[in-house]
Design a protein around this motif. Structure first.
Motif, PDB file in Angstrom:
ATOM      1  N   GLY A 297      13.482  -5.897  -9.992  1.00 26.24           N
ATOM      2  CA  GLY A 297      13.956  -4.754  -9.382  1.00 26.24           C
ATOM      3  C   GLY A 297      13.819  -3.423 -10.419  1.00 26.24           C
ATOM      4  O   GLY A 297      13.397  -2.374  -9.844  1.00 26.24           O
ATOM      5  N   GLY A 298      14.075  -3.631 -11.335  1.00 29.00           N
ATOM      6  CA  GLY A 298      13.977  -2.484 -12.458  1.00 29.00           C
ATOM      7  C   GLY A 298      12.545  -1.854 -12.417  1.00 29.00           C
ATOM      8  O   GLY A 298      12.417  -0.610 -12.510  1.00 29.00           O
ATOM      9  N   TYR A 299      11.460  -2.762 -12.387  1.00 30.48           N
ATOM     10  CA  TYR A 299      10.122  -2.216 -12.456  1.00 30.48           C
ATOM     11  C   TYR A 299       9.685  -1.436 -11.275  1.00 30.48           C
ATOM     12  O   TYR A 299       9.156  -0.567 -11.041  1.00 30.48           O
ATOM     13  CB  TYR A 299       8.952  -3.041 -12.938  1.00 30.48           C
ATOM     14  CG  TYR A 299       9.160  -3.492 -14.462  1.00 30.48           C
ATOM     15  CD1 TYR A 299       8.964  -2.688 -15.416  1.00 30.48           C
ATOM     16  CD2 TYR A 299       9.560  -4.920 -14.922  1.00 30.48           C
ATOM     17  CE1 TYR A 299       8.916  -2.963 -16.746  1.00 30.48           C
ATOM     18  CE2 TYR A 299       9.628  -5.082 -15.937  1.00 30.48           C
ATOM     19  CZ  TYR A 299       9.396  -4.237 -16.938  1.00 30.48           C
ATOM     20  OH  TYR A 299       9.400  -4.554 -18.388  1.00 30.48           O
ATOM     21  N   ALA A 300      10.136  -2.308 -10.044  1.00 34.55           N
ATOM     22  CA  ALA A 300       9.890  -1.861  -8.678  1.00 34.55           C
ATOM     23  C   ALA A 300      10.522  -0.521  -8.478  1.00 34.55           C
ATOM     24  O   ALA A 300       9.535   0.455  -7.896  1.00 34.55           O
ATOM     25  CB  ALA A 300      10.348  -2.797  -7.762  1.00 34.55           C
ATOM     26  N   VAL A 301      11.743  -0.334  -8.845  1.00 36.50           N
ATOM     27  CA  VAL A 301      12.379   1.097  -8.636  1.00 36.50           C
ATOM     28  C   VAL A 301      11.467   2.135  -9.037  1.00 36.50           C
ATOM     29  O   VAL A 301      11.176   3.197  -8.823  1.00 36.50           O
ATOM     30  CB  VAL A 301      13.766   0.981  -9.046  1.00 36.50           C
ATOM     31  CG1 VAL A 301      14.177   2.335  -9.013  1.00 36.50           C
ATOM     32  CG2 VAL A 301      14.653   0.227  -8.177  1.00 36.50           C
ATOM     33  N   GLN A 302      11.047   1.885 -10.665  1.00 40.20           N
ATOM     34  CA  GLN A 302      10.489   2.878 -11.444  1.00 40.20           C
ATOM     35  C   GLN A 302       9.114   3.148 -10.930  1.00 40.20           C
ATOM     36  O   GLN A 302       8.692   4.233 -10.766  1.00 40.20           O
ATOM     37  CB  GLN A 302      10.157   2.484 -12.850  1.00 40.20           C
ATOM     38  CG  GLN A 302      11.676   2.302 -13.601  1.00 40.20           C
ATOM     39  CD  GLN A 302      11.307   1.903 -14.936  1.00 40.20           C
ATOM     40  OE1 GLN A 302      11.032   2.892 -16.014  1.00 40.20           O
ATOM     41  NE2 GLN A 302      11.815   0.469 -15.330  1.00 40.20           N
ATOM     42  N   LEU A 303       8.071   2.153 -10.356  1.00 38.30           N
ATOM     43  CA  LEU A 303       6.985   2.224  -9.856  1.00 38.30           C
ATOM     44  C   LEU A 303       6.945   3.074  -8.486  1.00 38.30           C
ATOM     45  O   LEU A 303       6.115   3.872  -8.335  1.00 38.30           O
ATOM     46  CB  LEU A 303       6.205   0.896  -9.823  1.00 38.30           C
ATOM     47  CG  LEU A 303       5.825   0.089 -11.134  1.00 38.30           C
ATOM     48  CD1 LEU A 303       5.473  -1.226 -10.917  1.00 38.30           C
ATOM     49  CD2 LEU A 303       5.017   1.029 -11.877  1.00 38.30           C
ATOM     50  N   ALA A 304       7.931   2.676  -7.755  1.00 33.45           N
ATOM     51  CA  ALA A 304       7.963   3.251  -6.431  1.00 33.45           C
ATOM     52  C   ALA A 304       8.301   4.846  -6.505  1.00 33.45           C
ATOM     53  O   ALA A 304       7.789   5.704  -5.736  1.00 33.45           O
ATOM     54  CB  ALA A 304       9.047   2.418  -5.617  1.00 33.45           C
TER      55      ALA A 304
ATOM     56  N   ASN B 136       7.751   6.441  -9.157  1.00 40.18           N
ATOM     57  CA  ASN B 136       6.559   7.110  -9.789  1.00 40.18           C
ATOM     58  C   ASN B 136       5.416   7.370  -8.724  1.00 40.18           C
ATOM     59  O   ASN B 136       4.546   8.694  -8.688  1.00 40.18           O
ATOM     60  CB  ASN B 136       5.912   6.333 -10.900  1.00 40.18           C
ATOM     61  CG  ASN B 136       6.818   6.396 -12.138  1.00 40.18           C
ATOM     62  OD1 ASN B 136       7.482   7.154 -12.340  1.00 40.18           O
ATOM     63  ND2 ASN B 136       6.381   5.347 -12.977  1.00 40.18           N
ATOM     64  N   ALA B 137       5.469   6.518  -7.747  1.00 38.63           N
ATOM     65  CA  ALA B 137       4.490   6.875  -6.774  1.00 38.63           C
ATOM     66  C   ALA B 137       4.765   7.913  -5.643  1.00 38.63           C
ATOM     67  O   ALA B 137       3.874   8.264  -4.731  1.00 38.63           O
ATOM     68  CB  ALA B 137       4.340   5.409  -5.703  1.00 38.63           C
TER      69      ALA B 137
ATOM     70  N   LYS C 145       0.877  -1.169   0.178  1.00 36.20           N
ATOM     71  CA  LYS C 145      -0.029  -0.062   0.146  1.00 36.20           C
ATOM     72  C   LYS C 145       0.899   1.364  -0.035  1.00 36.20           C
ATOM     73  O   LYS C 145       0.519   2.061   0.710  1.00 36.20           O
ATOM     74  CB  LYS C 145      -0.862  -0.082   1.175  1.00 36.20           C
ATOM     75  CG  LYS C 145      -1.735  -1.310   1.410  1.00 36.20           C
ATOM     76  CD  LYS C 145      -2.736  -1.443   0.551  1.00 36.20           C
ATOM     77  CE  LYS C 145      -3.338  -2.893   0.821  1.00 36.20           C
ATOM     78  NZ  LYS C 145      -4.422  -3.261  -0.280  1.00 36.20           N
ATOM     79  N   ILE C 146       1.984   1.203  -0.995  1.00 32.89           N
ATOM     80  CA  ILE C 146       2.877   2.301  -0.953  1.00 32.89           C
ATOM     81  C   ILE C 146       2.199   3.683  -1.287  1.00 32.89           C
ATOM     82  O   ILE C 146       1.249   3.917  -1.859  1.00 32.89           O
ATOM     83  CB  ILE C 146       3.939   2.082  -2.114  1.00 32.89           C
ATOM     84  CG1 ILE C 146       4.966   3.255  -1.928  1.00 32.89           C
ATOM     85  CG2 ILE C 146       3.182   2.081  -3.423  1.00 32.89           C
ATOM     86  CD1 ILE C 146       6.161   2.920  -3.000  1.00 32.89           C
ATOM     87  N   THR C 147       2.477   5.015  -0.527  1.00 40.17           N
ATOM     88  CA  THR C 147       1.891   6.100  -0.688  1.00 40.17           C
ATOM     89  C   THR C 147       3.336   6.961  -0.955  1.00 40.17           C
ATOM     90  O   THR C 147       4.347   6.708  -0.455  1.00 40.17           O
ATOM     91  CB  THR C 147       1.318   6.585   0.400  1.00 40.17           C
ATOM     92  OG1 THR C 147       2.081   6.367   1.857  1.00 40.17           O
ATOM     93  CG2 THR C 147       0.101   5.734   0.569  1.00 40.17           C
ATOM     94  N   ALA C 148       3.273   8.334  -1.345  1.00 44.37           N
ATOM     95  CA  ALA C 148       4.026   9.414  -1.538  1.00 44.37           C
ATOM     96  C   ALA C 148       4.503   9.704  -0.152  1.00 44.37           C
ATOM     97  O   ALA C 148       4.061   9.774   0.768  1.00 44.37           O
ATOM     98  CB  ALA C 148       3.243  10.590  -2.243  1.00 44.37           C
ATOM     99  N   GLY C 149       5.922   9.931  -0.211  1.00 43.73           N
ATOM    100  CA  GLY C 149       6.630  10.383   0.976  1.00 43.73           C
ATOM    101  C   GLY C 149       7.248   9.180   1.656  1.00 43.73           C
ATOM    102  O   GLY C 149       7.988   9.521   2.591  1.00 43.73           O
ATOM    103  N   GLN C 150       6.900   8.173   1.415  1.00 41.48           N
ATOM    104  CA  GLN C 150       7.405   6.868   2.179  1.00 41.48           C
ATOM    105  C   GLN C 150       8.899   6.578   1.692  1.00 41.48           C
ATOM    106  O   GLN C 150       9.283   7.092   0.635  1.00 41.48           O
ATOM    107  CB  GLN C 150       6.646   5.758   1.924  1.00 41.48           C
ATOM    108  CG  GLN C 150       5.227   6.022   2.745  1.00 41.48           C
ATOM    109  CD  GLN C 150       4.485   4.464   2.647  1.00 41.48           C
ATOM    110  OE1 GLN C 150       4.614   3.541   1.635  1.00 41.48           O
ATOM    111  NE2 GLN C 150       4.010   4.140   3.781  1.00 41.48           N
ATOM    112  N   ARG C 151       9.742   6.068   2.715  1.00 44.15           N
ATOM    113  CA  ARG C 151      10.916   5.540   2.312  1.00 44.15           C
ATOM    114  C   ARG C 151      10.940   4.080   2.043  1.00 44.15           C
ATOM    115  O   ARG C 151      10.405   3.094   3.035  1.00 44.15           O
ATOM    116  CB  ARG C 151      11.915   5.725   3.504  1.00 44.15           C
ATOM    117  CG  ARG C 151      12.321   7.020   3.878  1.00 44.15           C
ATOM    118  CD  ARG C 151      13.091   7.410   4.879  1.00 44.15           C
ATOM    119  NE  ARG C 151      14.131   6.522   5.275  1.00 44.15           N
ATOM    120  CZ  ARG C 151      15.355   7.018   4.890  1.00 44.15           C
ATOM    121  NH1 ARG C 151      15.574   7.926   3.985  1.00 44.15           N
ATOM    122  NH2 ARG C 151      16.491   6.086   5.001  1.00 44.15           N
TER     123      ARG C 151
END
Length: 314
Positions: A158-165, A167-168, A141-147
């Protein structure tokens, strides 16, 4: 048609490039002329016979969970999809896959292919893209501003996870080796830790909201990730042979991710690609006849990045 199949479980040399009958779509199915499939590590585990419990397949079996291609024939009761449409999908893991010139697919697992990349290259997206998406949005449930810590960011997921995180709106800390650190940085990571020289538990000095583990690390290293997560945070783990660690006292949840096919989520990823907000990286393009050799290389740890497998046109 040509296909690669194995008639018994075993080492990569059980894979055969052979002639098989072209399949005919049944109700709810379509036949796809395959532009490409991809190699995923789970393919080797299925071929080796290590997944007979969770993923029972009927022998002889054709691997290839991802597919990109063009609809060639349509079965009864299929609406909203037609011969000539370019599609991608994550095929049922216990059915015959797309390491062939043609494959049958349930129509409801398919989504229109992205226009922004070559059709064959789009085969690099479904399984790994959905794994990253479901880890971040369904489970964490990722949200903006999280680490966010992504352990094993140098791989295909990982390549997609980094981009999606990124972007979020998250602050992304990624671990990667020297070979992939540049790609992880260009994907948007704010911090990159070289896991070959530095312990992640030493390098991460402030708590994270989410730790996503994509790497086949030692059990003690996986367990240590929970110590980096703030109270109320989450550890999501994709290496399902080791359960995700948790810490009940601090309300840190551990979640094991089993990726599932989802055409709607795949369509969201396609939309991001076509808007230029998600990059598809293909490390190699291998002819279908060379799939047995690709499995052998993977078994030796010599495959890096996402590899697509392309049938011949004849």
């Amino acid at each position: 048609m040509k296909a690669v199949r194995f008639h018994e479980y075993g080492a990569p040399d059980v894979l055969r490039y052979e002639d098989v009958e072209q399949p005919v779509p049944g109700a709810g199915q379509v036949r796809i002329r395959v532009a490409a499939t991809s190699f995923n590590p789970v393919d080797g585990n299925i071929r080796g016979g290590f997944m007979q419990g969770p993923i029972p397949v009927q022998l002889p079996h054709t691997p290839g969970i991802d597919v990109a291609g063009t609809i060639d024939a349509v079965g009864e009761g299929v609406d909203g999809i037609a011969v000539g449409d370019d599609v991608i999908g994550f095929l049922p893991m216990d059915g015959n896959g797309a390491a062939a010139q043609y494959v049958l697919a349930p129509a409801d697992v398919l989504t229109p292919a992205p226009k922004g990349v070559p059709l064959a290259d789009a085969a690099a997206l479904p399984l790994v893209g959905l794994t990253a998406y479901q880890a971040l949005f369904d489970h964490a449930k990722i949200t903006a501003g999280q680490r966010v810590l992504i352990n094993g960011a140098g791989g295909a997921v990982g390549g997609y996870a980094v981009q999606l995180a990124k972007n979020a709106g998250a602050h992304v800390i990624a671990t990667a080796g020297p070979r992939s650190s540049e790609a992880v940085t260009s994907a948007g990571a704010d911090e990159v830790i070289d896991h070959t020289t530095t312990s992640v538990t030493v390098a991460v000095t402030e708590p994270v909201d989410l730790a996503l583990n994509l790497a086949p690390v030692a059990p003690d290293e996986l367990a240590s990730l929970v110590t980096l997560v703030r109270p109320g945070g989450v550890v999501v783990n994709t290496t399902v042979w080791m359960p995700a660690p948790s810490d009940e006292e601090r309300d840190v949840r551990g979640i094991d991710l089993f990726v599932r096919s989802d055409a709607d989520q795949l369509a969201q990823l396609v939309a991001l690609i076509d808007r230029g907000e998600l990059r598809v990286d293909v490390a190699e393009r291998v002819p279908l006849a060379e799939l047995p050799a690709l499995h052998a290389r993977a078994a030796e740890g010599a495959v890096h990045g996402k590899v697509i497998v392309v049938p011949s046109a004849d």
